[in-house]
Scaffold this motif. Structure first.
Motif, PDB file in Angstrom:
ATOM      1  N   PRO A 125       1.014  -1.242   0.030  1.00  0.00           N
ATOM      2  CA  PRO A 125       0.117   0.105   0.006  1.00  0.00           C
ATOM      3  C   PRO A 125       0.840   1.308  -0.165  1.00  0.00           C
ATOM      4  O   PRO A 125       2.055   1.309   0.691  1.00  0.00           O
ATOM      5  CB  PRO A 125      -0.753   0.108   1.196  1.00  0.00           C
ATOM      6  CG  PRO A 125       0.035  -1.031   2.305  1.00  0.00           C
ATOM      7  CD  PRO A 125       0.825  -2.068   1.437  1.00  0.00           C
ATOM      8  N   VAL A 126       0.514   2.123  -0.808  1.00  0.00           N
ATOM      9  CA  VAL A 126       1.195   3.442  -0.904  1.00  0.00           C
ATOM     10  C   VAL A 126      -0.133   4.521  -1.013  1.00  0.00           C
ATOM     11  O   VAL A 126      -0.761   4.604  -1.693  1.00  0.00           O
ATOM     12  CB  VAL A 126       2.046   3.454  -1.997  1.00  0.00           C
ATOM     13  CG1 VAL A 126       2.786   4.994  -2.308  1.00  0.00           C
ATOM     14  CG2 VAL A 126       3.205   2.319  -1.933  1.00  0.00           C
ATOM     15  N   PHE A 136      -3.224   3.257  -2.334  1.00  0.00           N
ATOM     16  CA  PHE A 136      -2.891   2.663  -3.999  1.00  0.00           C
ATOM     17  C   PHE A 136      -2.275   1.219  -3.559  1.00  0.00           C
ATOM     18  O   PHE A 136      -1.527   0.971  -2.679  1.00  0.00           O
ATOM     19  CB  PHE A 136      -2.012   3.406  -4.748  1.00  0.00           C
ATOM     20  CG  PHE A 136      -2.501   4.388  -5.377  1.00  0.00           C
ATOM     21  CD1 PHE A 136      -3.225   4.277  -6.934  1.00  0.00           C
ATOM     22  CD2 PHE A 136      -2.681   5.880  -4.767  1.00  0.00           C
ATOM     23  CE1 PHE A 136      -3.700   5.419  -7.084  1.00  0.00           C
ATOM     24  CE2 PHE A 136      -3.343   6.784  -5.377  1.00  0.00           C
ATOM     25  CZ  PHE A 136      -3.852   6.616  -6.930  1.00  0.00           C
ATOM     26  N   HIS A 137      -2.925   0.400  -4.215  1.00  0.00           N
ATOM     27  CA  HIS A 137      -2.489  -1.085  -4.307  1.00  0.00           C
ATOM     28  C   HIS A 137      -1.093  -0.870  -5.060  1.00  0.00           C
ATOM     29  O   HIS A 137      -1.421  -1.318  -6.304  1.00  0.00           O
ATOM     30  CB  HIS A 137      -3.393  -2.129  -4.594  1.00  0.00           C
ATOM     31  CG  HIS A 137      -3.049  -3.534  -4.480  1.00  0.00           C
ATOM     32  ND1 HIS A 137      -2.691  -4.229  -3.343  1.00  0.00           N
ATOM     33  CD2 HIS A 137      -2.607  -4.419  -5.524  1.00  0.00           C
ATOM     34  CE1 HIS A 137      -2.182  -5.543  -3.381  1.00  0.00           C
ATOM     35  NE2 HIS A 137      -2.254  -5.579  -4.711  1.00  0.00           N
ATOM     36  N   ALA A 138      -0.002  -0.611  -4.684  1.00  0.00           N
ATOM     37  CA  ALA A 138       0.994  -0.391  -5.916  1.00  0.00           C
ATOM     38  C   ALA A 138       1.757  -1.918  -5.848  1.00  0.00           C
ATOM     39  O   ALA A 138       2.211  -2.635  -5.143  1.00  0.00           O
ATOM     40  CB  ALA A 138       2.034   0.346  -5.029  1.00  0.00           C
ATOM     41  N   ARG A 158       5.704   7.384  -0.069  1.00  0.00           N
ATOM     42  CA  ARG A 158       6.783   6.329   0.302  1.00  0.00           C
ATOM     43  C   ARG A 158       6.166   4.986   0.528  1.00  0.00           C
ATOM     44  O   ARG A 158       5.035   4.880   1.067  1.00  0.00           O
ATOM     45  CB  ARG A 158       7.469   6.934   1.480  1.00  0.00           C
ATOM     46  CG  ARG A 158       8.003   8.408   1.366  1.00  0.00           C
ATOM     47  CD  ARG A 158       8.489   8.901   2.731  1.00  0.00           C
ATOM     48  NE  ARG A 158       8.980  10.378   2.861  1.00  0.00           N
ATOM     49  CZ  ARG A 158      10.457  10.673   2.650  1.00  0.00           C
ATOM     50  NH1 ARG A 158      11.405   9.610   2.621  1.00  0.00           N
ATOM     51  NH2 ARG A 158      10.993  11.877   2.636  1.00  0.00           N
ATOM     52  N   VAL A 159       7.023   4.130   0.537  1.00  0.00           N
ATOM     53  CA  VAL A 159       6.699   2.746   1.050  1.00  0.00           C
ATOM     54  C   VAL A 159       6.571   2.892   2.492  1.00  0.00           C
ATOM     55  O   VAL A 159       7.177   3.642   3.446  1.00  0.00           O
ATOM     56  CB  VAL A 159       8.006   1.858   0.562  1.00  0.00           C
ATOM     57  CG1 VAL A 159       7.431   0.460   1.380  1.00  0.00           C
ATOM     58  CG2 VAL A 159       8.183   1.552  -0.507  1.00  0.00           C
ATOM     59  N   THR A 186      -3.353  -2.081 -12.287  1.00  0.00           N
ATOM     60  CA  THR A 186      -4.461  -2.476 -11.586  1.00  0.00           C
ATOM     61  C   THR A 186      -5.888  -1.517 -12.004  1.00  0.00           C
ATOM     62  O   THR A 186      -5.481  -1.091 -13.160  1.00  0.00           O
ATOM     63  CB  THR A 186      -4.336  -1.732 -10.166  1.00  0.00           C
ATOM     64  OG1 THR A 186      -4.335  -0.524 -10.075  1.00  0.00           O
ATOM     65  CG2 THR A 186      -2.828  -2.196  -9.526  1.00  0.00           C
ATOM     66  N   GLY A 187      -6.692  -1.885 -11.467  1.00  0.00           N
ATOM     67  CA  GLY A 187      -8.088  -1.147 -12.028  1.00  0.00           C
ATOM     68  C   GLY A 187      -8.379   0.035 -11.162  1.00  0.00           C
ATOM     69  O   GLY A 187      -9.452   0.859 -11.776  1.00  0.00           O
ATOM     70  N   ASP A 188      -7.467   0.490 -10.440  1.00  0.00           N
ATOM     71  CA  ASP A 188      -7.364   1.948  -9.825  1.00  0.00           C
ATOM     72  C   ASP A 188      -6.955   2.966 -10.867  1.00  0.00           C
ATOM     73  O   ASP A 188      -5.579   2.967 -11.259  1.00  0.00           O
ATOM     74  CB  ASP A 188      -6.679   1.818  -8.787  1.00  0.00           C
ATOM     75  CG  ASP A 188      -6.855   2.930  -7.550  1.00  0.00           C
ATOM     76  OD1 ASP A 188      -7.388   4.240  -8.045  1.00  0.00           O
ATOM     77  OD2 ASP A 188      -6.565   2.771  -6.617  1.00  0.00           O
TER      78      ASP A 188
END
Length: 207
Positions: A125-126, A136-138, A158-159, A186-188
């Motif tokens: 996650p970011v 965001f699902h990075a 940042r991570v 991703t779909g985002d």
């Protein structure tokens, strides 16, 4: 020019071009592949996709796009780079080939393949400053990270967890934006929508 009618090119030399074209179209842009200088002249902004940065660098020279892109970016054209695209927008690249060239645009030092090899790819996650909603699902694939930024470069993300916690993975300087991860996978579509809106604002202010 409104954000919904902005023509946004995707550098179509190597990498995940199709995914960016689809994401930009969903975000309301007129999305076009860019392989030649004359195609670059027809777009208001450019996305530099993930892929292999040394290959993109060589092909940009072969297709006579290296200097034209540098000039457009230097003149303020909105540009977004993901993963290898982040490397191509850096003013300094660590662990790259000696002959590797970049477009510049963001005064930062990027370490190539900083997160490891293909087998070390991961998701995390970011949160991105300025983009509301959940993290965001990075997706990170042989991803770089940013080691240093100059004054005037805004750190957007940042991570947050794991051994790489705190590493910079999203930045902005003026109309140039870069992420170490792949939102196109991703779909985002929030980041692409945010960039398309940025392109629209830049077009309005240029009138």
């Amino acid at each position: 020019m409104s954000a919904r009618s902005s023509a946004v090119g995707v550098l179509a030399l190597q990498g995940d071009v199709r995914e960016h074209l689809a994401a930009l179209a969903e975000a309301g842009a007129v999305a076009r592949p860019v392989r030649r200088p004359e195609e670059l002249e027809q777009v208001d902004a450019l996305v530099i996709p993930g892929g292999e940065s040394t290959t993109i660098s060589k092909l940009a020279e072969t297709f006579d796009l290296l200097d034209p892109i540098r000039k457009r970016v230097g003149a303020g054209m909105p540009v977004y780079g993901s993963c290898a695209g982040m490397i191509m927008l850096a003013t300094e690249v660590l662990d790259g080939r000696p002959d590797q060239q970049s477009f510049g645009g963001i005064e930062m030092t990027v370490r190539r393949n900083a997160f490891g090899r293909q087998v070390d790819s991961f998701e995390a996650p970011v949160e991105i400053t300025g983009i509301p909603g959940p993290s965001f699902h990075a997706v990170f694939i042989r991803a770089p990270w940013v080691e240093r930024v100059a004054d005037g470069v805004e750190v957007l993300g940042r991570v947050t967890d794991g051994p790489a916690a705190g590493r910079i993975v999203a930045v902005r300087q003026g109309n140039a934006v870069a992420t170490a991860f792949h939102p196109e996978l991703t779909g985002d579509r929030r980041l692409h929508q945010w960039f398309v809106d940025l392109v629209g604002r830049a077009g309005e202010s240029a009138r």
